[in-house]
Design a protein around this motif. Structure first.
Motif, PDB file in Angstrom:
ATOM      1  N   GLU A 189       0.954  -1.198  -0.024  1.00 58.17           N
ATOM      2  CA  GLU A 189      -0.055  -0.082   0.039  1.00 58.17           C
ATOM      3  C   GLU A 189       1.015   1.341   0.028  1.00 58.17           C
ATOM      4  O   GLU A 189       2.011   1.376   0.531  1.00 58.17           O
ATOM      5  N   LEU A 190       0.360   2.307  -0.694  1.00 61.58           N
ATOM      6  CA  LEU A 190       1.261   3.533  -0.877  1.00 61.58           C
ATOM      7  C   LEU A 190       1.372   4.033   0.648  1.00 61.58           C
ATOM      8  O   LEU A 190       0.570   4.283   1.345  1.00 61.58           O
ATOM      9  N   PRO A 191       2.698   4.734   0.724  1.00 54.98           N
ATOM     10  CA  PRO A 191       2.860   5.643   2.018  1.00 54.98           C
ATOM     11  C   PRO A 191       2.062   6.691   2.040  1.00 54.98           C
ATOM     12  O   PRO A 191       1.509   7.313   0.992  1.00 54.98           O
ATOM     13  N   GLN A 192       2.012   7.461   3.061  1.00 57.61           N
ATOM     14  CA  GLN A 192       1.244   8.824   3.256  1.00 57.61           C
ATOM     15  C   GLN A 192       2.297   9.868   3.494  1.00 57.61           C
ATOM     16  O   GLN A 192       3.236   9.796   3.726  1.00 57.61           O
ATOM     17  N   ALA A 250      18.152  10.023   5.180  1.00 53.81           N
ATOM     18  CA  ALA A 250      16.731  10.298   5.778  1.00 53.81           C
ATOM     19  C   ALA A 250      15.819  11.439   5.427  1.00 53.81           C
ATOM     20  O   ALA A 250      16.556  12.562   5.155  1.00 53.81           O
ATOM     21  N   GLY A 251      14.482  11.202   5.433  1.00 52.73           N
ATOM     22  CA  GLY A 251      13.837  12.282   4.949  1.00 52.73           C
ATOM     23  C   GLY A 251      12.362  11.938   5.205  1.00 52.73           C
ATOM     24  O   GLY A 251      11.965  11.079   5.956  1.00 52.73           O
ATOM     25  N   ILE A 252      11.509  12.454   4.350  1.00 51.69           N
ATOM     26  CA  ILE A 252       9.914  12.029   4.350  1.00 51.69           C
ATOM     27  C   ILE A 252       9.556  11.752   3.133  1.00 51.69           C
ATOM     28  O   ILE A 252      10.108  12.128   2.180  1.00 51.69           O
ATOM     29  N   VAL A 253       8.370  11.091   3.083  1.00 47.75           N
ATOM     30  CA  VAL A 253       7.571  10.957   1.930  1.00 47.75           C
ATOM     31  C   VAL A 253       6.916  12.456   1.621  1.00 47.75           C
ATOM     32  O   VAL A 253       5.979  13.006   2.365  1.00 47.75           O
ATOM     33  N   SER A 254       7.136  13.053   0.364  1.00 51.85           N
ATOM     34  CA  SER A 254       6.853  14.319   0.157  1.00 51.85           C
ATOM     35  C   SER A 254       5.633  14.260  -0.741  1.00 51.85           C
ATOM     36  O   SER A 254       4.874  15.277  -0.674  1.00 51.85           O
ATOM     37  N   GLY A 255       5.464  13.321  -1.537  1.00 55.74           N
ATOM     38  CA  GLY A 255       4.401  13.332  -2.402  1.00 55.74           C
ATOM     39  C   GLY A 255       4.117  11.938  -2.978  1.00 55.74           C
ATOM     40  O   GLY A 255       4.959  11.062  -3.105  1.00 55.74           O
ATOM     41  N   LEU A 274      12.907   3.116   2.292  1.00 58.35           N
ATOM     42  CA  LEU A 274      12.040   2.279   3.404  1.00 58.35           C
ATOM     43  C   LEU A 274      11.232   3.215   4.163  1.00 58.35           C
ATOM     44  O   LEU A 274      11.378   4.428   4.398  1.00 58.35           O
ATOM     45  N   ASP A 275      10.296   2.381   5.004  1.00 59.19           N
ATOM     46  CA  ASP A 275       9.398   3.407   5.961  1.00 59.19           C
ATOM     47  C   ASP A 275      10.203   2.964   7.262  1.00 59.19           C
ATOM     48  O   ASP A 275      11.086   2.494   7.341  1.00 59.19           O
TER      49      ASP A 275
END
Length: 271
Positions: A66-69, A89-94, A129-130
């Motif tokens: 499933e897609l991350p948010q 490291a970072g975040i899912v931006s879009g 990775l999450d």
């Protein structure tokens, strides 16, 4: 040099542009050892490849389908510029991102996960990775600083990567939804030359014979303004929308022709 993700105990998944035309490669592992590998198959449409390693018993990570948010933690693992076992490291931006202008060179840079975790040459094919260590994507590309971008990286979603990789392992090929048109941007000079009144869309340059688009009555010179319920504004938009369809599905398509709006259903095929 590129990176890879273990798919099976003796199979590694990476980007097709990492292996290129090579069929015999060397696989380096986190413990410092190396072994020969054989490229089993590649898919240019999604830029994915599968490699069989002579070394077995490789640890297979968990893939999150499933897609991350947006806002979730994202970790990019790989060998950027040859620095092995690097983690950024970072975040899912879009989500569902596409690289503007990429359609002229490749069909792979659409429907991607965007992250600000630094991705550099050598990260390609590695894991995104999450926070639980699950693979949410296969690192694909970044926009370099000379474009004015800061921390713009992109990855192929895990669900897409797994689907294509399993097809490649099954028979060496992968099928994709097929519409059968080539398109070009709706620029002011083209609008003036063709006398078009559309404020958005893409111009159909050619329609393949006996294609789904031809069967639906799409013609060269039409302006596609909507496909699959999505507005079309760039030449990458139809590719993104097409990725979300399946063979046999009837998808609504809206075109402008001679100033008139025409809506028709297109039955998607695969190839």
């Amino acid at each position: 040099m590129g990176s890879g993700v273990v798919l099976r105990e003796d199979v590694v998944m990476t980007n097709a542009h990492v292996v290129g035309e090579t069929r015999e490669v060397t696989v380096a592992y986190a413990d410092g050892s190396r072994s020969p590998g054989t490229v089993l198959a590649t898919d240019e449409v999604t830029d994915l490849a599968v490699v069989r390693s002579e070394r077995g018993g490789l640890p297979v990570p968990e893939f999150r389908q499933e897609l991350p948010q947006p806002g979730e933690v994202a970790l990019a693992i790989g060998s950027p510029l040859g620095f092995e076992n690097t983690v950024t490291a970072g975040i899912v931006s879009g989500l569902h991102r596409q690289l503007p202008g990429s359609a002229a060179q490749t069909r792979s840079l659409v429907d991607l996960v965007q992250t600000d975790a630094p991705i550099s040459p050598g990260n390609s094919g590695g894991a995104l990775l999450d926070a639980q260590g699950r693979v949410i994507g296969i690192n694909e590309a970044d926009l370099p600083p000379e474009t004015g971008a800061v921390s713009l990286g992109f990855a192929i979603p895990s669900a897409t990567a797994l689907d294509i990789a399993e097809q490649l392992l099954a028979d060496g090929t992968a099928t994709h939804p097929y519409l059968g048109v080539s398109v070009r941007p709706l620029t002011p000079p083209i609008k003036e030359k063709l006398g078009l009144v559309a404020d958005h869309g893409v111009v159909v340059g050619a329609v393949d014979d006996n294609s789904p688009a031809a069967s639906a009555g799409v013609r060269a010179g039409d302006v596609i303004t909507e496909f699959g319920g999505a507005q079309i504004r760039t030449v990458e938009d139809p590719l993104t929308a097409l990725r979300k369809t399946k063979a046999g599905e009837s998808v609504p398509l809206v075109v402008l022709r001679d100033g008139q709006r025409h809506e028709q259903a297109v039955t998607i095929e695969s190839r």
